[in-house]
Scaffold this motif. Structure first.
Motif, PDB file in Angstrom:
ATOM      1  N   ALA A 108      47.162  33.396  13.793  1.00  0.00           N
ATOM      2  CA  ALA A 108      46.193  33.502  14.836  1.00  0.00           C
ATOM      3  C   ALA A 108      46.147  33.565  16.373  1.00  0.00           C
ATOM      4  O   ALA A 108      45.973  34.635  16.453  1.00  0.00           O
ATOM      5  N   GLY A 135      45.621  36.830  14.932  1.00  0.00           N
ATOM      6  CA  GLY A 135      44.804  36.930  13.879  1.00  0.00           C
ATOM      7  C   GLY A 135      43.370  37.228  14.014  1.00  0.00           C
ATOM      8  O   GLY A 135      42.780  37.148  13.192  1.00  0.00           O
ATOM      9  N   ALA A 158      49.724  34.391   9.088  1.00  0.00           N
ATOM     10  CA  ALA A 158      49.262  33.232   9.639  1.00  0.00           C
ATOM     11  C   ALA A 158      47.810  33.877   9.211  1.00  0.00           C
ATOM     12  O   ALA A 158      47.187  33.887  11.454  1.00  0.00           O
ATOM     13  N   GLY A 160      45.763  31.906   7.172  1.00  0.00           N
ATOM     14  CA  GLY A 160      45.083  31.619   6.073  1.00  0.00           C
ATOM     15  C   GLY A 160      45.101  32.037   4.965  1.00  0.00           C
ATOM     16  O   GLY A 160      44.953  33.220   4.442  1.00  0.00           O
ATOM     17  N   GLY A 184      49.691  29.849   6.868  1.00  0.00           N
ATOM     18  CA  GLY A 184      49.184  29.283   6.873  1.00  0.00           C
ATOM     19  C   GLY A 184      49.115  28.886   8.469  1.00  0.00           C
ATOM     20  O   GLY A 184      48.895  29.463   9.312  1.00  0.00           O
TER      21      GLY A 184
HETATM   22  N1  UDP Z   1      43.536  32.177  11.733  1.00  0.00           N
HETATM   23  C1  UDP Z   1      43.333  33.539  12.260  1.00  0.00           C
HETATM   24  N2  UDP Z   1      42.303  34.010  12.015  1.00  0.00           N
HETATM   25  C2  UDP Z   1      41.434  34.365  11.613  1.00  0.00           C
HETATM   26  C3  UDP Z   1      41.499  32.747  10.860  1.00  0.00           C
HETATM   27  C4  UDP Z   1      42.296  32.188  10.932  1.00  0.00           C
HETATM   28  O1  UDP Z   1      44.357  34.058  12.424  1.00  0.00           O
HETATM   29  O2  UDP Z   1      40.523  34.901  11.149  1.00  0.00           O
HETATM   30  C5  UDP Z   1      44.290  31.647  11.824  1.00  0.00           C
HETATM   31  C6  UDP Z   1      44.603  30.395  12.355  1.00  0.00           C
HETATM   32  O3  UDP Z   1      44.407  30.409  13.838  1.00  0.00           O
HETATM   33  C7  UDP Z   1      45.661  29.529  11.459  1.00  0.00           C
HETATM   34  C8  UDP Z   1      45.787  30.142  10.870  1.00  0.00           C
HETATM   35  O4  UDP Z   1      45.068  31.230  10.314  1.00  0.00           O
HETATM   36  O5  UDP Z   1      46.549  29.473  12.603  1.00  0.00           O
HETATM   37  C9  UDP Z   1      45.395  29.181   9.444  1.00  0.00           C
HETATM   38  O6  UDP Z   1      45.178  27.825   9.600  1.00  0.00           O
HETATM   39  P1  UDP Z   1      44.620  27.062   8.665  1.00  0.00           P
HETATM   40  O7  UDP Z   1      45.320  25.343   9.072  1.00  0.00           O
HETATM   41  O8  UDP Z   1      43.459  26.913   8.708  1.00  0.00           O
HETATM   42  O9  UDP Z   1      45.731  27.243   7.621  1.00  0.00           O
HETATM   43  P2  UDP Z   1      45.591  26.706   6.034  1.00  0.00           P
HETATM   44  O10 UDP Z   1      44.616  25.894   5.610  1.00  0.00           O
HETATM   45  O11 UDP Z   1      44.619  27.835   5.692  1.00  0.00           O
HETATM   46  O12 UDP Z   1      46.524  26.934   4.984  1.00  0.00           O
END
Ligand code: UDP
Length: 240
Positions: A108, A135, A158, A160, A184
């Protein structure tokens, strides 16, 4: 392949799973938990590294999305509802706080991570957060080297899908203990940065709809993976 994910899907209640994961943490066991929605499974179906993570005997797949629960039921699997990543994370953070276990947060944005840590410390004054990293600095390997040195009991990642699962899977063998979960967007919710869907949406299994209404850019991705998911589940069913 998709069928294999259903063969190893966790089918019990959420509360039983919370207790299982907490017991594993207490006993110093190692556990890798994948919180799956249809999109997670469809990515696994076309991405070799994600497929390896999902099929690994070391991973446990829990049904985070209602689509996974419904599809499993279509395939004749008796299910006991969802086990969500947000609630599992909240439960294990609390358990770690109450038992003095070491916790590491990876992922995140920095401001989300700061808000998460402040909130977790406020709610669990005795929590032992041994490290954290945002992240967005492209240093997965360095961060995992740090985690390996710290040997935490709970590691929430977290970043994704599929990055978080593939990363955990690649490093898992270097750990003797620890509960590893790809969570996520859970840090966004647990930090209070993003609101979780109102209780009525959660109760009616419409959390996915709330997320799309809040973030319409998710719709294309959601629609494509769910349509493909339904058609593949139908094929598995008719081949049975
Ligand atoms: N995130 C991150 N680095 C990245 C891309 C995403 O830390 O390069 C984080 C983003 O801030 C969020 C989490 O990964 O907190 C993923 O969120 P998302 O709601 O997209 O999750 P998903 O739908 O993939 O489960």
């Amino acid at each position: 392949m998709l069928k294999d994910y259903f063969d190893k899907l966790y089918t019990g209640t959420q509360q039983d799973f919370f207790e299982l994961a907490a017991t594993n943490m207490d006993q110093g066991n190692r556990m890798f938990i994948i919180t799956a929605n249809p999109e997670t499974m469809m990515i696994g179906d076309s991405n070799h590294d994600m497929d390896m993570a999902l099929c690994s005997p070391d991973s446990t797949i829990v049904p985070d999305g209602i689509g996974v629960v419904k599809a499993a039921e279509q395939l004749g699997i008796e299910m006991n509802g969802r086990t969500t990543g947000v609630e599992l994370s909240a439960y294990l953070i609390k358990h770690a706080g109450a038992t003095g276990k070491a916790v590491y947060f990876y992922g995140a944005k920095q401001e989300v991570l700061d808000a998460l840590i402040a909130k977790v410390k406020e709610d669990n004054p005795d929590i032992n957060i041994v490290g954290s990293h945002n992240g967005y600095s492209n240093c997965d390997e360095q961060v995992f080297a740090e985690i390996e040195a710290l040997k935490p009991d709970l590691v929430l990642v977290a970043l994704g899908i599929p990055r978080q699962e593939v990363l955990i899977h690649r490093h898992l063998a270097n750990f003797d203990k620890g509960i590893f979960i790809g969570v996520g967007g859970s840090f966004d919710v647990l930090s209070g940065t993003k609101k979780r869907a109102p209780a009525i949406f959660v109760k009616c299994n419409l959390e996915w709809l709330y997320r799309i209404l809040k973030e319409p850019k998710r719709f294309g991705r959601f629609f494509r993976s769910n349509v493909r998911f339904l058609s593949k589940v139908r094929k598995i069913k008719s081949a049975k």
